[in-house]
Design a protein around this motif. Structure first.
Motif, PDB file in Angstrom:
ATOM      1  N   SER A  61       0.813  -1.213   0.000  1.00 49.44           N
ATOM      2  CA  SER A  61       0.000   0.000   0.000  1.00 49.44           C
ATOM      3  C   SER A  61       0.849   1.266   0.000  1.00 49.44           C
ATOM      4  N   ASP A  62       1.963   1.251   0.713  1.00 45.30           N
ATOM      5  CA  ASP A  62       2.947   2.326   0.614  1.00 45.30           C
ATOM      6  C   ASP A  62       4.231   1.872   1.295  1.00 45.30           C
ATOM      7  N   ASP A  63       5.266   2.724   1.267  1.00 46.52           N
ATOM      8  CA  ASP A  63       6.572   2.332   1.792  1.00 46.52           C
ATOM      9  C   ASP A  63       6.689   2.516   3.297  1.00 46.52           C
ATOM     10  N   PHE A  64       5.721   3.171   3.916  1.00 48.96           N
ATOM     11  CA  PHE A  64       5.802   3.449   5.349  1.00 48.96           C
ATOM     12  C   PHE A  64       5.116   2.369   6.171  1.00 48.96           C
ATOM     13  N   VAL A  65       4.041   1.796   5.622  1.00 45.55           N
ATOM     14  CA  VAL A  65       3.161   0.933   6.403  1.00 45.55           C
ATOM     15  C   VAL A  65       3.900  -0.296   6.927  1.00 45.55           C
ATOM     16  N   ARG A  66       3.482  -0.744   8.104  1.00 46.16           N
ATOM     17  CA  ARG A  66       4.117  -1.895   8.727  1.00 46.16           C
ATOM     18  C   ARG A  66       3.625  -3.208   8.111  1.00 46.16           C
ATOM     19  N   THR A  67       4.527  -4.170   8.006  1.00 41.02           N
ATOM     20  CA  THR A  67       4.173  -5.524   7.625  1.00 41.02           C
ATOM     21  C   THR A  67       4.131  -6.379   8.887  1.00 41.02           C
ATOM     22  N   ARG A  68       3.769  -7.653   8.740  1.00 38.67           N
ATOM     23  CA  ARG A  68       3.824  -8.566   9.887  1.00 38.67           C
ATOM     24  C   ARG A  68       5.247  -8.677  10.425  1.00 38.67           C
ATOM     25  N   LEU A  69       6.235  -8.583   9.558  1.00 39.58           N
ATOM     26  CA  LEU A  69       7.618  -8.718  10.023  1.00 39.58           C
ATOM     27  C   LEU A  69       8.043  -7.510  10.842  1.00 39.58           C
ATOM     28  N   THR A  70       7.804  -6.316  10.331  1.00 43.45           N
ATOM     29  CA  THR A  70       8.214  -5.139  11.105  1.00 43.45           C
ATOM     30  C   THR A  70       7.426  -5.062  12.411  1.00 43.45           C
ATOM     31  N   HIS A  71       6.150  -5.403  12.374  1.00 42.38           N
ATOM     32  CA  HIS A  71       5.370  -5.469  13.619  1.00 42.38           C
ATOM     33  C   HIS A  71       5.994  -6.466  14.585  1.00 42.38           C
ATOM     34  N   THR A  72       6.378  -7.627  14.092  1.00 41.12           N
ATOM     35  CA  THR A  72       6.960  -8.666  14.942  1.00 41.12           C
ATOM     36  C   THR A  72       8.246  -8.189  15.594  1.00 41.12           C
ATOM     37  N   LEU A  73       9.090  -7.506  14.834  1.00 40.56           N
ATOM     38  CA  LEU A  73      10.350  -6.991  15.398  1.00 40.56           C
ATOM     39  C   LEU A  73      10.067  -5.957  16.485  1.00 40.56           C
TER      40      LEU A  73
END
Length: 428
Positions: A61-73
Motif C-alpha cells: 500500500s505504501d513504503d511506510f506501512v508496517r508488515t507482519r515482520l516489522t510489527h513482529t520486530l
C-alpha cells in the motif's frame, strides 16, 4: 523423548524448562538453550515470509506501512524490555514475540477468517494454533528417530511462552456477554501430544508470565503503531478525540470488536487522559517535524503502558526474578482502557471501513479458490513438503488440513501469484 541440553544456570528456570521434545546432540556451551531458540526463529523461513504478509494495511500500500515482520520486530523489542525488567529470561520472551504471528495466513485477519470458514469441519483455523503447528511440525529443523519433522524443536519454556491461548478449540474462557467460549484457541487436535508435553505441570488455561508479556507487547505495539500508520496514511486525525460524536464512534467500535472489558465511562475517561497528556500535536502535515513529533508520541505511549505494567507487577510480587508460573503480569485498568482506545481508533477509521472495500472480499475469495484448486490437484500442485504430508494423510479431513497448511504458509504476494497461475487459467 525429552532431553536436557545442558545445565546452564538461568535464574528462575529449571531443567524441565530447558528440555526439548526430541533429544539433540551435545551443543556448544557458548550459548544458552534459550539463546539458541531465538536464533532458530530468526533464521526460519517462516519469519522471512512475514515481510510480505499484511499487518493492517497491505505491504504494497505504501513504503511506510508496517508488515507482519516489522510489527513482529517491534513486539520483540517491547516484550524483551518488559520481560527483562521483571526478571524473565529475555531470550525466552524474545523468542515468543518473534514467533507470535508466524502462523498468520496471507491478508492478515481477513485471510484468517476465510481459512476458519473453510476449515470449520476439521477443527477450524486459528493463527495462534497454526503458530504452534509451524514451530513443532511445519518449519523444518529437527527430525525424530522415525524421520518425522518436529519443527524447530524449541525448549519447553520457549514453546510455552509462544502459546497465547493455552486451550483447544471451543475449550477456552466463556464470554459473559455471549455465553459462548472464545473462538480463539492455541492447538489443533492432531498437535495435542506436543501441546500436552509443553504444558507439563502448567495450571490449566493459564498463560505463563512470558506469554503474558508477549501478549501485552503485542497489544501495545499494534495499538500504538496502527494509529501511527493511520495518521501518516491520512486516514486518521487525532483531533477526533475532541469531538463527542467521534468519541462515541470509537467507543462503539471497541464494543463491537473487543467486547465490554472496559465500559463506556472508563473508555471516555481514558480518552480524556490521552488528550490531556498532550503526547501528539493536532494537524499532522507529513513534514519531518510532524513525523518526529508523532514518533516521539509513539515512544512515550509505549513507555507509558510498559512501565505502568512493570510497576504494578512489581508492587504485587516484589523484587527478584519472576518467571513462568511464579507470577501473573498485572496490567492496570487505566492502562488497559488506554490501549483499547488506541485499538478503537484503528478499528473505527481503518479496519471497519476497510471491510467494505471490494479488495477485502476479493482476498477471501482468492484463498477459497486456492483451497479448492489445490485440493483438486493435490498432491501435484502442492509444494514438496506439503505433497509428502498429503500422501501420508489418513483421511479427507487430514488432507484438507494439509492444503490449509499450504495456503496459510503463503505470503500476500505468493498467494496472488499462485492464484493467477492455477485459478485464472482454469476459469479461462
Amino acid at each position: 523423548m525429552t532431553a536436557l541440553e545442558h545445565d546452564v544456570d538461568i535464574d528462575g528456570y529449571v531443567d524441565a524448562d530447558r528440555a526439548r521434545w526430541v533429544r539433540e546432540g551435545s551443543k556448544s556451551r557458548e550459548r544458552t538453550p534459550f539463546e539458541r531458540d531465538r536464533a532458530r526463529i530468526v533464521h526460519s523461513s517462516a519469519l522471512r515470509r512475514l515481510g510480505a504478509k499484511t499487518q493492517v494495511l497491505g505491504p504494497s500500500s505504501d513504503d511506510f506501512v508496517r508488515t507482519r515482520l516489522t510489527h513482529t520486530l517491534e513486539v520483540a523489542q517491547v516484550g524483551r524490555e518488559i520481560g527483562k525488567a521483571l526478571g524473565c529470561d529475555p531470550d525466552v520472551v524474545d523468542t515468543a514475540c518473534l514467533a507470535h504471528d508466524l502462523g498468520h495466513p496471507p491478508f492478515g485477519h481477513n485471510g484468517e477468517r476465510a481459512l476458519a470458514e473453510l476449515a470449520r469441519g476439521i477443527g477450524g483455523f486459528e493463527g495462534n494454533a497454526q503458530t504452534l503447528r509451524l514451530l513443532t511440525r511445519l518449519e523444518p529443523k529437527v527430525v525424530d528417530a522415525q524421520g518425522r519433522s518436529v519443527g524447530l524443536n524449541l525448549t519447553r519454556a520457549s514453546l510455552d511462552a509462544s502459546v497465547k491461548y493455552p486451550w483447544r478449540h471451543l475449550q477456552g474462557p466463556v464470554s459473559a456477554a455471549s455465553g459462548r467460549p472464545t473462538h480463539k484457541f492455541g492447538v489443533y487436535e492432531d498437535d495435542l501430544p506436543v501441546f500436552t508435553w509443553l504444558r507439563q505441570d502448567a495450571p490449566e488455561g493459564r498463560k505463563c508470565l512470558e506469554a503474558q508479556v508477549m501478549d501485552l507487547a503485542d497489544d501495545i505495539s499494534y495499538s500504538v503503531h496502527d494509529v501511527e500508520d493511520a495518521v501518516v496514511g491520512g486516514r486518521l486525525d487525532l483531533s477526533v478525540l475532541s469531538s463527542r460524536t467521534e468519541r462515541d464512534r470509537v467507543i462503539d467500535a471497541i464494543g463491537t470488536w473487543y467486547g465490554d472489558a472496559v465500559g463506556p465511562d472508563g473508555l471516555d475517561e481514558a480518552m480524556s487522559r490521552l488528550v490531556a497528556s498532550r503526547l501528539w500535536a493536532p494537524g499532522f502535515d507529513g513534514s519531518r517535524g510532524a513525523l518526529a513529533l508523532l514518533k516521539d508520541a509513539t515512544s512515550q505511549l509505549i513507555g507509558r503502558f510498559a512501565k505502568a505494567s512493570q510497576r504494578a507487577t512489581r508492587a504485587e510480587y516484589g523484587d527478584g526474578p519472576l518467571t513462568r508460573y511464579a507470577a501473573n503480569l498485572v496490567v492496570p485498568s487505566e492502562t488497559l482502557a488506554e490501549i483499547l482506545v488506541l485499538k478503537g481508533l484503528a478499528v473505527a477509521y481503518v479496519m471497519a471501513p476497510r471491510e467494505l472495500e471490494p479488495l477485502y472480499h476479493a482476498q477471501r475469495e482468492m484463498l477459497r479458490d486456492l483451497v479448492e484448486v489445490l485440493s483438486e490437484r493435490a498432491p501435484t500442485a502442492l509444494e514438496p513438503p506439503f505433497a509428502a504430508d498429503w500422501r501420508e494423510a489418513a483421511d479427507d479431513a487430514a488432507r484438507l488440513r494439509v492444503v490449509v497448511d499450504q495456503v496459510a504458509s503463503l505470503t500476500d504476494v505468493s498467494a496472488a501469484a499462485l492464484h493467477a497461475r492455477l485459478v485464472h487459467p482454469r476459469r479461462g
